[in-house]
Scaffold this motif. Structure first.
Motif, PDB file in Angstrom:
ATOM      1  N   ILE A  44     -27.843 -40.488  11.068  1.00 51.43           N
ATOM      2  CA  ILE A  44     -27.704 -39.940  12.622  1.00 51.43           C
ATOM      3  C   ILE A  44     -28.939 -40.085  13.409  1.00 51.43           C
ATOM      4  O   ILE A  44     -28.820 -40.260  14.645  1.00 51.43           O
ATOM      5  N   SER A  45     -30.117 -39.887  12.688  1.00 50.16           N
ATOM      6  CA  SER A  45     -31.431 -40.062  13.337  1.00 50.16           C
ATOM      7  C   SER A  45     -31.555 -41.519  13.902  1.00 50.16           C
ATOM      8  O   SER A  45     -31.778 -41.898  15.051  1.00 50.16           O
ATOM      9  N   ALA A  46     -31.119 -42.445  13.066  1.00 55.03           N
ATOM     10  CA  ALA A  46     -31.061 -43.970  13.387  1.00 55.03           C
ATOM     11  C   ALA A  46     -30.128 -44.186  14.694  1.00 55.03           C
ATOM     12  O   ALA A  46     -30.693 -45.005  15.667  1.00 55.03           O
ATOM     13  N   LEU A  47     -29.015 -43.684  14.683  1.00 54.14           N
ATOM     14  CA  LEU A  47     -27.999 -43.791  15.666  1.00 54.14           C
ATOM     15  C   LEU A  47     -28.668 -43.279  17.026  1.00 54.14           C
ATOM     16  O   LEU A  47     -28.518 -43.892  18.196  1.00 54.14           O
ATOM     17  N   LYS A  48     -29.175 -42.212  16.850  1.00 51.24           N
ATOM     18  CA  LYS A  48     -29.694 -41.379  17.995  1.00 51.24           C
ATOM     19  C   LYS A  48     -30.917 -42.182  18.801  1.00 51.24           C
ATOM     20  O   LYS A  48     -31.076 -42.193  19.906  1.00 51.24           O
ATOM     21  N   GLY A  49     -31.689 -42.759  17.868  1.00 52.86           N
ATOM     22  CA  GLY A  49     -32.776 -43.622  18.055  1.00 52.86           C
ATOM     23  C   GLY A  49     -32.230 -44.922  18.878  1.00 52.86           C
ATOM     24  O   GLY A  49     -32.848 -45.361  20.105  1.00 52.86           O
ATOM     25  N   GLU A  50     -31.171 -45.504  18.614  1.00 58.31           N
ATOM     26  CA  GLU A  50     -30.570 -46.456  19.407  1.00 58.31           C
ATOM     27  C   GLU A  50     -30.193 -46.081  20.841  1.00 58.31           C
ATOM     28  O   GLU A  50     -30.266 -46.724  21.686  1.00 58.31           O
ATOM     29  N   PHE A  51     -29.466 -44.841  20.752  1.00 57.34           N
ATOM     30  CA  PHE A  51     -29.295 -44.236  21.978  1.00 57.34           C
ATOM     31  C   PHE A  51     -30.516 -44.167  22.948  1.00 57.34           C
ATOM     32  O   PHE A  51     -30.233 -44.530  24.205  1.00 57.34           O
ATOM     33  N   THR A  52     -31.526 -43.879  22.418  1.00 57.61           N
ATOM     34  CA  THR A  52     -32.693 -43.223  23.273  1.00 57.61           C
ATOM     35  C   THR A  52     -33.144 -44.839  23.795  1.00 57.61           C
ATOM     36  O   THR A  52     -33.673 -44.846  24.875  1.00 57.61           O
ATOM     37  N   LYS A  53     -33.108 -45.834  23.059  1.00 57.05           N
ATOM     38  CA  LYS A  53     -33.492 -47.387  23.291  1.00 57.05           C
ATOM     39  C   LYS A  53     -32.517 -48.046  24.227  1.00 57.05           C
ATOM     40  O   LYS A  53     -32.989 -49.097  24.604  1.00 57.05           O
ATOM     41  N   LYS A  54     -31.443 -47.262  24.636  1.00 58.11           N
ATOM     42  CA  LYS A  54     -30.309 -47.623  25.210  1.00 58.11           C
ATOM     43  C   LYS A  54     -29.992 -49.249  24.720  1.00 58.11           C
ATOM     44  O   LYS A  54     -29.888 -50.402  25.712  1.00 58.11           O
ATOM     45  N   SER A  55     -29.950 -49.148  23.375  1.00 59.93           N
ATOM     46  CA  SER A  55     -29.667 -50.419  22.708  1.00 59.93           C
ATOM     47  C   SER A  55     -27.719 -50.719  22.947  1.00 59.93           C
ATOM     48  O   SER A  55     -27.271 -50.140  23.640  1.00 59.93           O
ATOM     49  N   SER A  56     -27.600 -51.491  22.026  1.00 62.15           N
ATOM     50  CA  SER A  56     -26.024 -52.122  21.976  1.00 62.15           C
ATOM     51  C   SER A  56     -25.643 -52.471  20.492  1.00 62.15           C
ATOM     52  O   SER A  56     -26.457 -52.670  19.632  1.00 62.15           O
ATOM     53  N   VAL A  57     -24.381 -52.661  20.563  1.00 61.21           N
ATOM     54  CA  VAL A  57     -23.700 -53.362  19.206  1.00 61.21           C
ATOM     55  C   VAL A  57     -22.288 -53.939  19.479  1.00 61.21           C
ATOM     56  O   VAL A  57     -21.720 -53.312  20.679  1.00 61.21           O
ATOM     57  N   PHE A  58     -22.174 -55.069  18.613  1.00 60.01           N
ATOM     58  CA  PHE A  58     -20.731 -55.533  18.632  1.00 60.01           C
ATOM     59  C   PHE A  58     -19.993 -54.881  17.740  1.00 60.01           C
ATOM     60  O   PHE A  58     -20.281 -54.457  16.460  1.00 60.01           O
ATOM     61  N   LYS A  83     -28.824 -39.441  24.827  1.00 56.87           N
ATOM     62  CA  LYS A  83     -28.167 -38.235  24.842  1.00 56.87           C
ATOM     63  C   LYS A  83     -26.520 -38.349  25.033  1.00 56.87           C
ATOM     64  O   LYS A  83     -25.905 -37.721  24.617  1.00 56.87           O
ATOM     65  N   VAL A  84     -26.269 -39.644  25.670  1.00 56.57           N
ATOM     66  CA  VAL A  84     -24.703 -39.585  25.922  1.00 56.57           C
ATOM     67  C   VAL A  84     -24.241 -40.307  24.781  1.00 56.57           C
ATOM     68  O   VAL A  84     -23.070 -40.231  24.438  1.00 56.57           O
ATOM     69  N   GLY A  85     -24.862 -41.411  24.299  1.00 58.52           N
ATOM     70  CA  GLY A  85     -24.012 -42.215  23.241  1.00 58.52           C
ATOM     71  C   GLY A  85     -23.552 -43.373  23.755  1.00 58.52           C
ATOM     72  O   GLY A  85     -24.194 -44.048  24.601  1.00 58.52           O
ATOM     73  N   VAL A  86     -22.398 -43.737  23.616  1.00 56.46           N
ATOM     74  CA  VAL A  86     -21.786 -44.957  24.194  1.00 56.46           C
ATOM     75  C   VAL A  86     -21.560 -44.721  25.846  1.00 56.46           C
ATOM     76  O   VAL A  86     -20.622 -43.786  26.291  1.00 56.46           O
ATOM     77  N   TYR A  87     -22.101 -45.149  26.438  1.00 55.41           N
ATOM     78  CA  TYR A  87     -22.097 -45.287  27.856  1.00 55.41           C
ATOM     79  C   TYR A  87     -21.411 -46.249  28.695  1.00 55.41           C
ATOM     80  O   TYR A  87     -20.767 -45.810  29.488  1.00 55.41           O
ATOM     81  N   ALA A  88     -21.324 -47.224  28.066  1.00 53.84           N
ATOM     82  CA  ALA A  88     -20.500 -48.570  28.686  1.00 53.84           C
ATOM     83  C   ALA A  88     -19.806 -49.282  27.539  1.00 53.84           C
ATOM     84  O   ALA A  88     -20.645 -49.475  26.419  1.00 53.84           O
ATOM     85  N   SER A  89     -18.644 -49.788  27.577  1.00 54.32           N
ATOM     86  CA  SER A  89     -17.979 -50.703  26.674  1.00 54.32           C
ATOM     87  C   SER A  89     -17.182 -51.670  27.441  1.00 54.32           C
ATOM     88  O   SER A  89     -16.605 -51.320  28.440  1.00 54.32           O
ATOM     89  N   ASP A  90     -16.829 -52.770  26.375  1.00 57.33           N
ATOM     90  CA  ASP A  90     -15.962 -53.672  27.114  1.00 57.33           C
ATOM     91  C   ASP A  90     -15.034 -54.056  25.640  1.00 57.33           C
ATOM     92  O   ASP A  90     -15.593 -54.495  24.883  1.00 57.33           O
ATOM     93  N   VAL A  91     -13.754 -53.777  25.658  1.00 55.01           N
ATOM     94  CA  VAL A  91     -13.069 -53.681  24.575  1.00 55.01           C
ATOM     95  C   VAL A  91     -11.516 -54.716  25.135  1.00 55.01           C
ATOM     96  O   VAL A  91     -11.200 -54.347  26.043  1.00 55.01           O
ATOM     97  N   THR A  92     -11.219 -55.514  24.118  1.00 57.83           N
ATOM     98  CA  THR A  92     -10.100 -56.099  24.355  1.00 57.83           C
ATOM     99  C   THR A  92      -9.295 -55.875  22.916  1.00 57.83           C
ATOM    100  O   THR A  92      -9.829 -56.093  21.753  1.00 57.83           O
ATOM    101  N   GLU A  93      -7.986 -55.443  23.292  1.00 53.57           N
ATOM    102  CA  GLU A  93      -7.091 -55.190  22.287  1.00 53.57           C
ATOM    103  C   GLU A  93      -5.889 -55.902  22.402  1.00 53.57           C
ATOM    104  O   GLU A  93      -5.346 -56.382  23.385  1.00 53.57           O
ATOM    105  N   ALA A  94      -4.987 -56.078  21.131  1.00 54.58           N
ATOM    106  CA  ALA A  94      -3.775 -56.582  20.935  1.00 54.58           C
ATOM    107  C   ALA A  94      -2.770 -55.612  20.130  1.00 54.58           C
ATOM    108  O   ALA A  94      -3.257 -55.437  18.972  1.00 54.58           O
TER     109      ALA A  94
END
Length: 266
Positions: A41-55, A83-94
């Motif tokens: 949880i701490s590591a994830l919130k750290g990524e939020f603070t850094k405005k990081s990203s993931v695929f 503090k927000v978490g996922v702020y933007a996403s680009d998702v393709t689904e089938a």
């Protein structure tokens, strides 16, 4: 005291000590598993603070028992905000129910959603439909997802570390398993959501597996959700999801489509 009597008493004492210490060792391992998810949880919130990203890539099987009724295959990327978490996403689904798959793409930026798909009625010359603050499309903090700190907090108390060690995203991982009961469950485009019992939605149980990398960030998340039956004649609904995460911290660009290609979804 005879030698045989002494040996019998010593054996009995050692057996008693083993019984006394076994729960303690088990409790210690359980506490360590809880602490590991707290670190996640701490590591994830750290990524939020850094405005990081993931695929990510995900497969979802929905059906009754072992019978698969629908399959959804998705892939995309998320960008975080403090503090927000996922702020933007680009998702393709089938999405497929055995016939021709239905293709769908959604871009979320803040509280604005832009969608396109084989089902969408888009005006001529436009490619996207725009919606604002549409709850069904937006990421929220009650989703059943390894990127949701609140959900990780919910399952942390029942986490058990396993001996399974696999490699995902090019790094070694440690797996944690658990089971949690949920008062109410539902689904929307953004994913499966949970909450307390409300008298309107059915609940169920979630059996989960989570693989964490050396940085305590999720690399794989697997769940099986068994919903309570709606009535005595109704079969239970089972959803199985397998999600892979990779490329933590890789710079990504997620932006709204060009305005001249966007129509308002009335």
């Amino acid at each position: 005291m005879a030698k045989d009597d002494l040996m019998r008493r010593l054996s009995a004492l050692l057996g008693t000590l083993a019984l006394l210490f076994t729960p303690s060792l088990s409790g210690t391992a359980h506490a360590q598993s809880h602490d590991s998810l707290t670190q996640a949880i701490s590591a994830l919130k750290g990524e939020f603070t850094k405005k990081s990203s993931v695929f990510f890539s995900r497969k979802t099987y929905d059906g009754f028992g072992s019978d698969v009724v629908a399959l959804t295959v998705a892939h995309g990327k998320h960008r975080f905000a403090a503090k927000v978490g996922v702020y933007a996403s680009d998702v393709t689904e089938a999405f497929s129910t055995g016939d021709r798959p239905v293709h769908f793409r959604i871009i979320n930026v803040g509280r604005d959603s832009y969608t396109q798909g084989t089902w969408a009625d888009v005006p001529e010359g436009k490619k996207w439909l725009h919606s604002h603050n549409t709850e069904g499309f937006l990421w929220s903090q009650n989703l059943v997802d390894a990127l949701n700190p609140r959900f990780l907090q919910l399952i942390s108390s029942g986490a058990e570390r396993t001996s399974v060690r696999d490699r995902y995203d090019g790094v070694p991982t440690i797996r944690y398993d658990g089971l949690v009961k949920i008062g109410s469950l539902g689904s929307r485009q953004a994913g499966i959501y949970y909450g307390p019992r409300d008298g309107r939605s059915v609940g169920g149980r979630i059996k989960w597996k989570l693989w964490l990398g050396p940085d305590n960030l999720p690399r794989r998340f697997q769940i099986e959700i068994v919903s309570d039956p709606y009535g005595p004649e109704r079969e239970v609904d089972i959803v199985r999801t397998n999600t892979l995460y990779k490329g933590w911290g890789t710079p990504v660009h997620i932006a709204a489509p060009p305005k001249n290609l966007v129509a308002e979804d009335d």
